[in-house]
Design a protein around this motif. Structure first.
Motif, short mmCIF file in Angstrom:
data_model
loop_
_atom_site.label_atom_id
_atom_site.label_comp_id
_atom_site.label_asym_id
_atom_site.label_seq_id
_atom_site.Cartn_x
_atom_site.Cartn_y
_atom_site.Cartn_z
N GLN A 192 29.82 -18.18 -19.21
CA GLN A 192 30.98 -17.46 -18.70
C GLN A 192 31.23 -17.80 -17.23
O GLN A 192 30.30 -17.95 -16.44
CB GLN A 192 30.75 -15.95 -18.87
CG GLN A 192 30.76 -15.52 -20.33
CD GLN A 192 30.25 -14.11 -20.49
OE1 GLN A 192 29.25 -13.73 -19.90
NE2 GLN A 192 30.93 -13.33 -21.29
N ARG A 218 43.18 -4.50 -11.26
CA ARG A 218 43.97 -5.67 -11.66
C ARG A 218 43.08 -6.89 -11.93
O ARG A 218 43.30 -7.62 -12.90
CB ARG A 218 45.00 -6.00 -10.58
CG ARG A 218 46.07 -4.94 -10.41
CD ARG A 218 47.15 -5.42 -9.46
NE ARG A 218 48.05 -4.33 -9.09
CZ ARG A 218 49.20 -4.50 -8.44
NH1 ARG A 218 49.56 -5.71 -8.07
NH2 ARG A 218 49.97 -3.46 -8.14
N ASP A 241 39.90 -6.84 -12.71
CA ASP A 241 39.10 -6.59 -13.91
C ASP A 241 39.89 -6.93 -15.16
O ASP A 241 39.37 -7.55 -16.09
CB ASP A 241 38.65 -5.12 -13.94
CG ASP A 241 37.60 -4.86 -14.99
OD1 ASP A 241 36.41 -5.15 -14.73
OD2 ASP A 241 37.95 -4.40 -16.09
N ASP A 242 41.17 -6.55 -15.17
CA ASP A 242 42.03 -6.89 -16.31
C ASP A 242 42.20 -8.40 -16.43
O ASP A 242 42.15 -8.97 -17.53
CB ASP A 242 43.40 -6.23 -16.16
CG ASP A 242 43.36 -4.72 -16.34
OD1 ASP A 242 42.36 -4.22 -16.91
OD2 ASP A 242 44.31 -4.05 -15.90
N GLU A 243 42.41 -9.07 -15.29
CA GLU A 243 42.61 -10.52 -15.30
C GLU A 243 41.38 -11.24 -15.85
O GLU A 243 41.50 -12.12 -16.72
CB GLU A 243 42.89 -11.00 -13.87
CG GLU A 243 42.97 -12.51 -13.70
CD GLU A 243 44.17 -13.14 -14.37
OE1 GLU A 243 44.12 -14.36 -14.61
OE2 GLU A 243 45.16 -12.42 -14.65
N LYS A 298 38.84 -9.96 -17.56
CA LYS A 298 38.48 -9.54 -18.92
C LYS A 298 39.19 -10.44 -19.92
O LYS A 298 38.62 -10.83 -20.94
CB LYS A 298 38.87 -8.08 -19.13
CG LYS A 298 38.31 -7.46 -20.41
CD LYS A 298 38.72 -5.99 -20.53
CE LYS A 298 38.11 -5.17 -19.41
NZ LYS A 298 38.52 -3.75 -19.48
N ASN A 299 40.43 -10.78 -19.63
CA ASN A 299 41.19 -11.68 -20.51
C ASN A 299 40.58 -13.08 -20.53
O ASN A 299 40.71 -13.81 -21.52
CB ASN A 299 42.65 -11.78 -20.03
CG ASN A 299 43.41 -10.48 -20.24
OD1 ASN A 299 43.03 -9.67 -21.09
ND2 ASN A 299 44.46 -10.27 -19.48
N LYS A 300 39.93 -13.48 -19.43
CA LYS A 300 39.31 -14.80 -19.35
C LYS A 300 37.86 -14.79 -19.81
O LYS A 300 37.21 -15.84 -19.85
CB LYS A 300 39.35 -15.31 -17.90
CG LYS A 300 40.73 -15.59 -17.33
CD LYS A 300 40.60 -16.02 -15.87
CE LYS A 300 41.94 -16.36 -15.25
NZ LYS A 300 42.50 -17.60 -15.79
N ASN A 301 37.33 -13.59 -20.11
CA ASN A 301 35.91 -13.43 -20.39
C ASN A 301 35.08 -13.98 -19.22
O ASN A 301 34.12 -14.73 -19.41
CB ASN A 301 35.52 -14.13 -21.70
CG ASN A 301 34.14 -13.71 -22.18
OD1 ASN A 301 33.67 -12.61 -21.86
ND2 ASN A 301 33.48 -14.58 -22.92
N GLN A 353 33.75 -6.28 -15.23
CA GLN A 353 33.83 -7.68 -14.81
C GLN A 353 33.40 -7.88 -13.36
O GLN A 353 33.05 -8.97 -12.95
CB GLN A 353 35.25 -8.23 -15.01
CG GLN A 353 35.88 -7.94 -16.36
CD GLN A 353 35.00 -8.27 -17.53
OE1 GLN A 353 34.64 -7.41 -18.32
NE2 GLN A 353 34.62 -9.53 -17.66
N LYS A 378 48.79 -14.36 -8.82
CA LYS A 378 48.65 -13.64 -10.09
C LYS A 378 48.48 -12.15 -9.79
O LYS A 378 47.77 -11.78 -8.86
CB LYS A 378 47.44 -14.14 -10.87
CG LYS A 378 47.59 -15.53 -11.45
CD LYS A 378 46.39 -15.88 -12.34
CE LYS A 378 46.55 -17.28 -12.93
NZ LYS A 378 45.40 -17.62 -13.81
N ARG A 379 49.18 -11.33 -10.56
CA ARG A 379 49.03 -9.86 -10.52
C ARG A 379 49.17 -9.28 -9.12
O ARG A 379 48.50 -8.32 -8.76
CB ARG A 379 47.68 -9.45 -11.13
CG ARG A 379 47.52 -9.83 -12.60
CD ARG A 379 46.15 -9.44 -13.13
NE ARG A 379 45.98 -9.86 -14.51
CZ ARG A 379 46.19 -9.09 -15.58
NH1 ARG A 379 46.60 -7.85 -15.40
NH2 ARG A 379 45.99 -9.56 -16.80
#
Length: 277
Positions: free
Chosen positions: A2, A151, A153-155, A157-160, A191, A249-250
């Motif tokens: 990861q 924000r 963490d969301d970004e 999490k989508n990328k693992n 994350q 981003k974001r």
């Protein structure tokens, strides 16, 4: 395996109360925010060297020799690796007018290097309430940091993927770290590997780069919130706005303040009610 990213943050705007640009006391900035850039951890070292070399190329003729002379004159030992050029000095209106090509070229090189290495620009800001009795600097800071963690963490999490935060040192660091730990554990932001690390910008080329970017973010944010107060700041939006928008981003500056109706809206409203009379 990861991926892990490092987020380099500095402040933009100003944390204190704001009423207007011509107020005798509270006149610094209508926005406070945190911003900088994000880069894969494996690219951090090479980017640091890139920024260090870029600074030498930009300032070897005047700023660096002057700094060396001033320090050695007082009996000090000049260390180039610890010399920094503050973003507020580099990205002034006067400098941008006089050295537009050099500044825009070097800034584009920085942004291109970040994105080429798999990173992105990032910032979160907030327009301040002009009723100063409702302004709390620590609340504004921790709210901004909490939003950043959410924000990112969301970004990731989508990328693992996972991330770390490095921030320029702040005198309220203990409270900030406590807030970050709360967000990590109580709000389950998994994350984020550890609470934000507070560092001395003189030792980190990457934090110095975040400072440069924040100087641009802050001037664009000021212009967006109060264009009539700093009309010259349109230059920063003109030369850097689109490039930042495409590389971020974001990111945004939140403005929840009530807006005054514009002249067109008022005229339409008056016509509407005049028809009913």
């Amino acid at each position: 395996m990861q991926d892990t990213y490092i987020v380099y943050l500095d402040e933009f705007g100003h944390i204190g109360p704001y009423i207007s640009a011509d107020h005798p006391k509270h006149k610094t900035h209508p926005v406070f925010g945190l911003g900088g850039f994000v880069i894969p951890i494996c690219e951090a070292r090479s980017f640091s060297s890139f920024f260090f070399n870029l600074k030498q190329n930009l300032f070897s003729n005047y700023d660096i020799p002057k700094a060396r002379k001033d320090i050695e004159k007082d009996g000090g030992n000049f260390q180039l690796s610890m010399w920094e050029k503050k973003g507020s000095k580099q990205y002034s209106v006067t400098n941008l007018k006089n050295y537009k090509n050099e500044i825009t070229r070097s800034t584009n090189r920085i942004i291109n290097k970040i994105t080429d290495k798999g990173g992105f620009l990032f910032f979160v800001g907030e327009a301040k309430n002009k009723k100063i009795e409702r302004h709390n600097s620590l609340t504004v800071y921790t709210s901004c940091l909490s939003e950043i963690i959410k924000r990112l963490d969301d970004e990731f999490k989508n990328k693992n993927a996972y991330f770390l935060i490095f921030m320029d040192d702040n005198e309220d660091s203990a409270n900030l770290v406590k807030k970050a730990i709360y967000d990590m554990h109580q709000k389950k932001k998994y994350q984020l590997i550890e609470a934000p690390v507070q560092v001395d910008s003189k030792l980190y080329q990457t934090i110095q780069c975040a400072d440069w970017l924040c100087s641009i973010y802050g001037k664009i944010a000021f212009y967006d919130i109060e264009p009539e107060s700093k009309p010259d700041y349109i230059l920063f939006k003109k030369y850097f706005g689109d490039r930042i928008a495409s590389a971020q981003k974001r990111s945004n500056v939140r403005n929840n303040l009530p807006k005054l109706a514009d002249e067109h809206s008022l005229r339409k409203l008056a016509e509407h009610y005049n028809k009913k009379i």
